[in-house]
Design an enzyme around this catalytic site. Structure first.
Site, mmCIF file in Angstrom:
data_model
loop_
_atom_site.group_PDB
_atom_site.id
_atom_site.type_symbol
_atom_site.label_atom_id
_atom_site.label_comp_id
_atom_site.label_asym_id
_atom_site.label_seq_id
_atom_site.Cartn_x
_atom_site.Cartn_y
_atom_site.Cartn_z
ATOM 1 N N GLN A 1 113.691 36.794 32.491
ATOM 2 C CA GLN A 1 114.894 36.116 32.039
ATOM 3 C C GLN A 1 114.652 35.471 30.681
ATOM 4 O OE1 GLN A 1 117.098 33.901 35.252
ATOM 5 N NE2 GLN A 1 115.280 34.369 36.437
ATOM 6 N N ASN B 1 123.090 37.141 32.427
ATOM 7 C CA ASN B 1 122.902 36.627 33.779
ATOM 8 C C ASN B 1 124.284 36.331 34.361
ATOM 9 O OD1 ASN B 1 122.380 34.820 36.057
ATOM 10 N ND2 ASN B 1 120.283 34.760 35.297
ATOM 11 N N CYS C 1 119.036 48.413 40.052
ATOM 12 C CA CYS C 1 118.547 49.787 40.182
ATOM 13 C C CYS C 1 119.369 50.758 39.326
ATOM 14 C CB CYS C 1 118.588 50.226 41.651
ATOM 15 S SG CYS C 1 117.046 49.841 42.540
ATOM 16 N N GLU D 1 102.515 15.721 42.795
ATOM 17 C CA GLU D 1 102.735 16.396 41.517
ATOM 18 C C GLU D 1 104.064 15.958 40.891
ATOM 19 O OE1 GLU D 1 101.553 17.880 44.239
ATOM 20 O OE2 GLU D 1 99.647 18.731 43.579
ATOM 21 N N ALA E 1 111.911 33.796 42.635
ATOM 22 C CA ALA E 1 112.703 35.022 42.442
ATOM 23 C C ALA E 1 113.693 35.165 43.584
ATOM 24 C CB ALA E 1 111.799 36.249 42.380
ATOM 25 N N HIS F 1 112.177 41.953 36.897
ATOM 26 C CA HIS F 1 113.010 41.474 35.794
ATOM 27 C C HIS F 1 112.453 40.175 35.243
ATOM 28 C CE1 HIS F 1 114.435 39.160 39.256
ATOM 29 N NE2 HIS F 1 114.972 38.292 38.419
ATOM 30 N N HIS G 1 112.471 50.127 41.440
ATOM 31 C CA HIS G 1 112.733 48.926 42.223
ATOM 32 C C HIS G 1 111.452 48.177 42.620
ATOM 33 C CE1 HIS G 1 115.175 46.427 44.884
ATOM 34 N NE2 HIS G 1 114.276 46.602 45.832
ATOM 35 N N ASN H 1 109.990 35.196 37.171
ATOM 36 C CA ASN H 1 109.689 34.737 38.528
ATOM 37 C C ASN H 1 109.419 35.981 39.359
ATOM 38 O OD1 ASN H 1 110.469 32.221 37.558
ATOM 39 N ND2 ASN H 1 112.509 32.311 38.481
ATOM 40 N N CYS I 1 92.984 28.131 18.124
ATOM 41 C CA CYS I 1 91.926 28.965 17.539
ATOM 42 C C CYS I 1 90.559 28.387 17.890
ATOM 43 C CB CYS I 1 92.089 29.049 16.023
ATOM 44 S SG CYS I 1 93.524 30.006 15.493
#
Lengths: 336, 336
Positions: free
Chosen positions: B171, B79, B46, B312, B163, B169, B116, B156, B202
């Protein structure tokens, strides 16, 4: 300091970043709660609710009892919401540059116990042995169909791992293709074999047992270790010590030690991490292959303590704050 | 009926299983809540908390104000818990059959707004333009280092997407390797080009714009569409209509339309899905490549409404209950 490691089994890169590490208790995500499930008594997998599932494909019932009645130990039913279905076809369709084949296949649920709250950590070794024996029976039956190329057996335990029901169960997807994660292992293992004339997995086992730093547990037939390039904190692999490419060809005499290895690993994870959500998958050779010199079946166990974010999805590289050497050390120490 | 589709961009297989579909409201996972964040006023991103981050690398400050003071519009900082670090080395290490390189690289955070609670759906187009302009500036600066092979920019948004902070934000990870998901796209796109002498992307754009069934939105410079082999329900790709392999070489005149395309897509997702968690990644050509005829930069947006489970992870095949044609239809209709 950070390290960019490469998994010799898949070529997959992993960033080991202990600077991002948290204490084990902080690893615990509120989503790993296993108690999301229905408490209303309407669990379709509980004994007495056999009518809530499609008719059973197979059940272990000693002493014998009628199909779809109570008194079973392990029960296999079709998945009510199948990802692949025997009613589909394998026809290839194109739409300009796009291609698909029909979603033909089989999707089954293996209900691992009549007990609603059991897990591989709490079941008896005998019961876990029956579950793996059931996996084997289903593969041996399904592989008679030459159109199937692969059977993937997997387990989602806990909400964060994708489970929607608490009652212990695994799933089986029989497919007309070899999935990419398995092809990748086959390719890397075959390249290694061509170069060295040894099985990559056998060499890895030998190195890991000798070094000991990533060893978690072992018995006469199986080794549990933390992979060198672990994607997830506390990830583990269980491998048979004797070379064998197909899970279903495992000697019956090993079943007891496999059950012991699985139970001990899951109990160690529960003890070290306070009942984490996890996934388990069996990687085995494609169906219809003769025994392969270069491939070695194994089990992968992935605790799901952290989220898969945009970096992992966009890059294919996992960031793991927990060095596997440290994970193995903690799991070796975990009392079960 | 189920379909096993193949993504022409990666070869990745996806099972489209509408039999497993739920109504859109059911897609909403309790974990997609975006409001997990700190409300104590100690958000390090912030305005006024500049001292809580490492010193800024870059900030847009019109009118000019001192570094690390308030009154910025977009701010870039290292970071605090980097996955890769400039203090590392790129030395190759082996341990028997295992190999690693040092975790050298750069991990930056792009704070997208002083607000925020802003998101790409609520920010002005001007502000989103500044964010993408900042991505571009950072790439152009970092790519001077010839040891870097790739810069992945990702976002994220929301708890289920990985997140840990609510404040908007993105990264940036600058790496000494090309990540596998990008290599895979490069390989498939290059093979296609060798065969057809056209850019795969294309050709895909031309087909999708003509067919319309998977189109979500478009403007003069960009198209948003639901990929034919979408892994996730309501997955989307934004592609520039004019061939360009590198994001950072995008003409400045397109920036406004890119911002509009991103804002409209994110607002449509918020409207159709009630503020889902999501990931966004930019896929662009590796650094140090001359412009590539066969590759086409793009943005991938992945709403995170369902869990990634054992199937997965073990197979590399995603099961998606939402056909992209239906997702696109709903997103076209979504009012923003």
């Amino acid at each position: 300091m950070q390290e960019l490691r490469q998994d010799p089994v898949t070529g997959r890169r992993v960033i080991i970043a202990p600077g991002r590490a948290l204490r084990p208790s902080d690893f615990r995500d509120p989503d790993t709660r296993p108690d999301f499930a229905d408490k209303s008594g309407s669990c379709p997998f509980c004994e007495g609710s056999e009518g809530l599932t499609p008719p059973e494909i197979l059940a272990l019932r000693p002493p014998p009892s009628p199909a779809n009645s109570p008194s079973w130990l392990v029960r296999v039913v079709p998945n009510k919401y199948p990802a692949l279905s025997p009613e589909g076809d394998i026809e290839r369709k194109t739409e300009g540059i796009f291609e698909s084949i029909g979603g033909w296949g089989t999707h089954e649920v293996i209900i691992e116990s009549p007990g609603h709250d059991q897990t591989f950590a709490t079941m008896t070794e005998g019961q876990i042995g029956r579950v793996f024996q059931t996996f084997r029976s289903r593969i041996l039956d399904l592989k008679k169909d030459p159109r199937l190329q692969y059977i993937l057996i997997f387990k989602n335990h806990g909400y964060a791992a994708g489970a929607t029901l608490r009652h212990p169960h695994s799933q089986l997807l029989a497919m007309p293709v070899v999935p990419s994660e398995v092809s990748r292992e086959l390719q890397w293992a075959e390249s290694y074999f061509k170069l060295k004339e040894h099985c990559l997995f056998c060499d890895m086992l030998q190195q890991e047992v000798a070094a000991g730093t990533r060893m978690i547990d072992r018995n006469e037939d199986f080794v549990a270790l933390a992979p060198y390039a672990s994607r997830f904190p506390f990830e583990a692999r269980i491998l048979p010590r004797k070379h064998e490419s197909a899970f279903e060809n495992m000697p019956a005499a090993s079943l007891e030690n496999l059950a012991r290895s699985v139970k001990r690993l899951m109990a160690k994870l529960d003890s070290a991490l306070a009942l984490p959500a996890s996934n388990l998958v069996i990687h085995t050779a494609p169906l219809g292959e003769a025994p392969l010199d270069y491939y070695h079946w194994h089990i992968e166990v992935m605790p799901r303590l952290s989220k898969i974010g945009g970096f992992e999805l966009g890059s294919g590289i996992y960031i793991n704050p927990m060095p596997p050497e440290e994970a193995a050390r903690r799991l070796r120490k975990a009392v079960v």
